[in-house]
Enzyme design. Sequence first.
Site, PDB file in Angstrom:
ATOM      1  N   LYS A 289       0.845  -1.199   0.000  1.00 20.88           N
ATOM      2  CA  LYS A 289       0.000   0.000   0.000  1.00 20.88           C
ATOM      3  C   LYS A 289       0.880   1.248   0.000  1.00 20.88           C
ATOM      4  O   LYS A 289       1.976   1.222   0.560  1.00 20.88           O
ATOM      5  CB  LYS A 289      -0.851   0.044   1.273  1.00 20.88           C
ATOM      6  N   ARG A 363     -10.062 -11.567   2.767  1.00 21.88           N
ATOM      7  CA  ARG A 363     -10.979 -12.583   2.243  1.00 21.88           C
ATOM      8  C   ARG A 363     -10.332 -13.963   2.245  1.00 21.88           C
ATOM      9  O   ARG A 363     -11.039 -14.977   2.322  1.00 21.88           O
ATOM     10  CB  ARG A 363     -11.453 -12.172   0.838  1.00 21.88           C
TER      11      ARG A 363
HETATM   12  N1  BES Z   1      -7.991  -3.703   4.854  1.00 26.72           N
HETATM   13  C1  BES Z   1      -8.201  -3.355   3.511  1.00 26.72           C
HETATM   14  C2  BES Z   1      -9.527  -2.616   3.280  1.00 26.72           C
HETATM   15  C3  BES Z   1      -9.631  -1.242   3.884  1.00 26.72           C
HETATM   16  C4  BES Z   1      -9.296  -0.127   3.141  1.00 26.72           C
HETATM   17  C5  BES Z   1     -10.108  -1.076   5.168  1.00 26.72           C
HETATM   18  C6  BES Z   1      -9.404   1.136   3.715  1.00 26.72           C
HETATM   19  C7  BES Z   1     -10.224   0.194   5.730  1.00 26.72           C
HETATM   20  C8  BES Z   1      -9.876   1.294   4.997  1.00 26.72           C
HETATM   21  C9  BES Z   1      -8.219  -4.602   2.633  1.00 26.72           C
HETATM   22  O1  BES Z   1      -7.399  -5.638   3.049  1.00 26.72           O
HETATM   23  C10 BES Z   1      -7.725  -4.202   1.293  1.00 26.72           C
HETATM   24  O2  BES Z   1      -6.585  -3.846   1.177  1.00 26.72           O
HETATM   25  N2  BES Z   1      -8.608  -4.269   0.293  1.00 26.72           N
HETATM   26  C11 BES Z   1      -8.255  -3.915  -1.039  1.00 26.72           C
HETATM   27  C12 BES Z   1      -8.835  -4.938  -1.972  1.00 26.72           C
HETATM   28  C13 BES Z   1      -8.322  -4.830  -3.381  1.00 26.72           C
HETATM   29  C14 BES Z   1      -6.861  -5.205  -3.443  1.00 26.72           C
HETATM   30  C15 BES Z   1      -9.143  -5.754  -4.248  1.00 26.72           C
HETATM   31  C16 BES Z   1      -8.842  -2.531  -1.302  1.00 26.72           C
HETATM   32  O3  BES Z   1      -9.934  -2.227  -0.822  1.00 26.72           O
HETATM   33  O4  BES Z   1      -8.182  -1.754  -1.977  1.00 26.72           O
HETATM   34 MN    MN Z   2      -5.414  -5.464   2.292  1.00 27.29          MN
END
Ligand code: BES
Ligand code: MN
Length: 511
Positions: A289, A363
Site C-alpha cells: 500500500k 478474504r
Molecule cells: N484492509 C483493507 C480494506 C480497507 C481499506 C479497510 C481502507 C479500511 C480502509 C483490505 O485488506 C484491502 O486492502 N482491500 C483492497 C482490496 C483490493 C486489493 C481488491 C482494497 O480495498 O483496496
Molecule cells: Mn489489504
Amino acid sequence: MSRTEAIAVDVSGAAPLSIRAGLLAIPVAAGELGDRRGRLRELDRRLGGHLLAAVRAERFEAKAGELLVLPTLGRLPAERVALLGMGARADGGEEAGFEPLRMAAGRAARAARGGLLAVALPELAPGRIAAAARAVAEGALLGAYRFEAYRREAKRAPRPFDRLAVVVPGPQARAAEVRAAVELGGALAGAVAWARDLVNLGPSECTPTRLASAAARLAADAGLECTVRGPRQIAALGMGMFQGVTRGSAEAPRLVTLVHRPRGAAARRRPVVLIGKAITFDSGGLSLKPTESMVTMHSDMAGSAAVVAAMKVVAALAPPFPVVGLFGACENMPGGRAYKPSDVLTAFDGQTVEVTNTDAEGRLVLGDLLAWAAATWKPAAMIDVATLTGACMVALGPTTAGLLGPDGPVVDAVAAAARRAGEDVWRLPLVEALAEQLKSERADLKNTGDRMGGAISAAHFLAAFARGTPWAHLDIAGPSHAAKERGYVPAGGTGFAVRTLVEFVRGWKPT
Ligand code: BES
Ligand code: MN
Ligand code: ZN
C-alpha cells in the site's frame, strides 16, 4: 486504559430541575422552542428568563447536533444546564434506534466538567422509555471514552464526569425493564470501549499473540470457553489461505475460538457463529500500500475486536443456544518469505485460489474460517465482520457499513438488529454477474475482481466458502475508524458492530 467502566450509572425518577448535578442535559426538539408551556418554560422561569434570552443571543435553533450550555449561578441545584438540539426528532429518533438521542447524550458527556452528569429523556410513551434510557446510557458512556495510553500523564484529560444519572419519569424509575435496559447499555459501552482500546493500540503492540491473549483474558473473566491455536495447528487444519497471508510476517498467527455454551439440552442447538477479520497490520504485502493508505491499517483487526467484545456481553446475557466467536489473527507483510502475486493457495475446503493481489488478504483468511466454521459447527447463522474493502467506503461513505449475503433470515435479522442498535448499516446486492470476475485461468478462483463493485466481488469470494450455511457479511471498512470525533464517537477506533452483533443474538430465535 479507557475509564468508562469506572463510571457509576443510575436511573433517577427525580424531577430534572431538582437534581444536584454538575451538568443537567435536556434534549430539545426544534418545535419545543416556541412552546408556551412545556418544561423549557419552567426551566426558563427558574433561571429568571435567562434561558430563552441565551437561546436568542446564541441563535440556538435546536438543530440536530447543536448544544447550548449555561451556568445556573445558584438558581438551580445543577451547576450547569445543557440544551441538546434534536432537530425534528422530538421522540429521540425511535425509528433509528434512538441514534439521534445517543449522539446528543455523547455530546453532553463531552460538555461535562466532573461530578454528576444527569441526562433527561425526551417526553415519550411509557413503552419507549427503556430503549431510550439505554440509548442515553450508551451515548453518555461512549462519549466519555478517551484513549490516553500513549499520552504522558500530565497531558491526560480528566474524566468528563464521575457518575451518570439517566433521568426518567418518576413511575418508570423502578421499572425492572428500564433498569435492565440501562444496565445493558452500560455493559455494551464497556464492551465497545474494550474494542476501541485494542483498535487504537499500535500494530507492534497489538500483535496476533497479544490480541489472542486479550481475548483469552476476556473469555476467562466472562466464563466463556476459549481455545487458542498457533501456526502448527493452523497448518494441520489445512488452512492454506490463512497460512499464505501469514508467511511474510515475523509474528506468529493465532486462531482463536470463544464459546458460550448454555447448560443442558440447549447446548445441542445449532450455534450462532460470529467471525471477525483480525489483520493486526495490513501493509498490503508485496502488493504494498502507499503510506497514506497504510497509516490506519492497525485498525484492520477491528472486526475481531467487535466480535470478542460482543461475546463479553453475550456471556452476560447467556442466551439459550450456543454462540461461537472466532478470529484468525496475523499480519500482512512483505518479505523474503511472503506469499506472492501468482501463488496458488489451497483452502481448508480444498478449493484452489490464485493470488492476483496480496492486498486482498482479508478474504483469504476469512474464506478458510468460514469454511472451517461451517464444517465444524453446522451453524444456524454465521456472520462475519470485516474491514474488507475500500470499495465499500466508495459506495456508502465512511460511516455506513455494507451488509451482503444471500436473501434469507440471517441478512434480514442483521439489518433489523443494526436498526434497533442505532448502527448505520445498508444492504448491498450480491449482483450475480459479478461472481464471474473471480474466475481464474489457473485455479478454481482468484482473489480479486474488478475495481468497480469491489465490495460485491469480495463478498462473492466469501460466499464461495460459506456455501450453503446461512450467512451474512458486514463490511465495516468505513465505520470501524473515525477520522474525527462526532457525537459519542471519538477519533480513532469506534467499536462499530458490537451493538449490532449483541442485538442480533438477543433477537435470534433458536431452531
Ligand atoms: N484492509 C483493507 C480494506 C480497507 C481499506 C479497510 C481502507 C479500511 C480502509 C483490505 O485488506 C484491502 O486492502 N482491500 C483492497 C482490496 C483490493 C486489493 C481488491 C482494497 O480495498 O483496496
Ligand atoms: Mn489489504
Ligand atoms: Zn486488510
